[in-house]
Scaffold this active site. Structure first.
Site, PDB file in Angstrom:
ATOM      1  N   GLY A   1       0.783  -1.237   0.000  1.00 53.78           N
ATOM      2  CA  GLY A   1       0.000   0.000   0.000  1.00 53.78           C
ATOM      3  C   GLY A   1       0.809   1.278   0.000  1.00 53.78           C
ATOM      4  O   GLY A   1       0.277   2.351   0.300  1.00 53.78           O
TER       5      GLY A   1
ATOM      6  N   HIS B   1       2.655   0.522 -12.985  1.00 51.98           N
ATOM      7  CA  HIS B   1       3.403  -0.710 -13.262  1.00 51.98           C
ATOM      8  C   HIS B   1       4.895  -0.424 -13.119  1.00 51.98           C
ATOM      9  O   HIS B   1       5.384   0.598 -13.611  1.00 51.98           O
ATOM     10  CB  HIS B   1       3.083  -1.217 -14.671  1.00 51.98           C
ATOM     11  CG  HIS B   1       3.809  -2.481 -15.006  1.00 51.98           C
ATOM     12  ND1 HIS B   1       3.408  -3.709 -14.525  1.00 51.98           N
ATOM     13  CD2 HIS B   1       4.931  -2.711 -15.724  1.00 51.98           C
ATOM     14  CE1 HIS B   1       4.245  -4.642 -14.959  1.00 51.98           C
ATOM     15  NE2 HIS B   1       5.185  -4.063 -15.691  1.00 51.98           N
TER      16      HIS B   1
HETATM   17  C1  GAR Z   1       4.343  -1.423  -6.965  1.00 54.61           C
HETATM   18  O1  GAR Z   1       5.706  -1.480  -7.299  1.00 54.61           O
HETATM   19  C2  GAR Z   1       3.480  -1.509  -8.212  1.00 54.61           C
HETATM   20  O2  GAR Z   1       4.047  -0.854  -9.315  1.00 54.61           O
HETATM   21  C3  GAR Z   1       3.445  -2.998  -8.437  1.00 54.61           C
HETATM   22  O3  GAR Z   1       3.292  -3.539  -7.155  1.00 54.61           O
HETATM   23  C4  GAR Z   1       3.917  -2.684  -6.202  1.00 54.61           C
HETATM   24  C5  GAR Z   1       2.905  -2.380  -5.134  1.00 54.61           C
HETATM   25  O4  GAR Z   1       3.509  -1.661  -4.089  1.00 54.61           O
HETATM   26  N1  GAR Z   1       2.374  -3.342  -9.296  1.00 54.61           N
HETATM   27  C6  GAR Z   1       2.439  -4.322 -10.188  1.00 54.61           C
HETATM   28  O5  GAR Z   1       3.414  -5.024 -10.334  1.00 54.61           O
HETATM   29  C7  GAR Z   1       1.192  -4.514 -11.010  1.00 54.61           C
HETATM   30  N2  GAR Z   1       1.464  -5.313 -12.145  1.00 54.61           N
HETATM   31  P1  GAR Z   1       2.621  -0.927  -3.006  1.00 54.61           P
HETATM   32  O6  GAR Z   1       1.600  -1.929  -2.512  1.00 54.61           O
HETATM   33  O7  GAR Z   1       3.587  -0.547  -1.922  1.00 54.61           O
HETATM   34  O8  GAR Z   1       1.969   0.269  -3.652  1.00 54.61           O
END
Ligand code: GAR
Length: 219
Positions: free
Chosen positions: A14, A111
């Protein structure tokens, strides 16, 4: 003008939600996160949302045998939150075409790569294995094919010689935390126009982040 209502879908940590909430505190920001929805009850993002007094819901994907049924349940919760914009911020489920069509033109995803390079998972590991010198992140509209929707904004970071997956991921994540709130802010201010696959942004001020690698050593 009323603030645009933003519903965030997430699966874990999050940190992008937290960055969005921090940016949305600015009086000039035209959007407010009104609901956070996770597909895992233990997602840390839910706690972040609760700490900010934001409504939360859980739709557990594991409770559904078919992807279509999960998406239908998710859509019901999303619709009930009456969003102007749906933001996928670390939402790690592939969505069905029917779900995507429902929010066409009003669903953004962040992404962790410079799309169209490295769609899918393990983007940092794959970038390191390929020896690319520039890596980064992308905010794009969501379309039925995964990670190929119209690109709103990208930020690039250098890949340094000593990088491992963790250091590279951290450098990219710091850019995600600027890029996603910026792109969401543009959307909420009505400054984004879609022309086929090209996105035009009125008066975009890019957050810092674009770099070249190799780059001059600090003096
Ligand atoms: C982030 O790095 C986002 O770009 C990636 O998951 C992470 C979530 O972090 N999303 C993907 O890979 C979607 N394909 P967060 O929960 O700390 O925001």
């Amino acid at each position: 003008m009323a603030l645009k209502r933003i519903t965030v879908l997430l699966s874990g940590r999050g940190s992008n939600l937290a960055a969005l909430l921090a940016a949305a505190r600015a009086p000039s920001y035209r959007g407010a996160v009104t609901h956070a929805i996770a597909n895992r009850p233990q997602a840390n993002g839910l706690a972040i949302a609760r700490d900010h007094g934001i409504a939360t819901s859980v739709v557990e994907h594991s409770a559904f045998a078919a992807r279509e049924d999960f998406d239908a349940a998710l859509a019901a919760v999303v619709d009930a939150s009456e969003p102007d914009l749906v933001v996928l911020a670390g939402f790690m489920r592939v969505l069905t075409p029917a779900f995507v069509a429902r929010y066409e033109g009003r669903m953004l995803n962040v992404h962790p790569s410079l799309l169209p390079a490295y769609p899918g998972l393990h983007t940092h590991r794959r970038a390191l294995a390929d020896g690319v010198r520039l890596h980064g992140c992308t905010v794009h509209f969501v379309t039925p094919s995964v990670d190929v929707g119209p690109i709103v904004a990208q930020a690039a970071v250098p890949v340094r010689d000593g990088d491992d997956e963790a250091t590279l991921a951290a450098r990219v994540l710091a850019e995600e935390h600027k890029l996603l709130p910026a792109a969401v802010g543009w959307f909420c201010a009505g400054r984004i126009a879609l022309h086929g696959r090209r996105v035009r942004v009125q008066d975009a001020r890019m957050p810092d982040g674009a770099l070249l690698a190799p780059f001059p050593a600090p003096t």
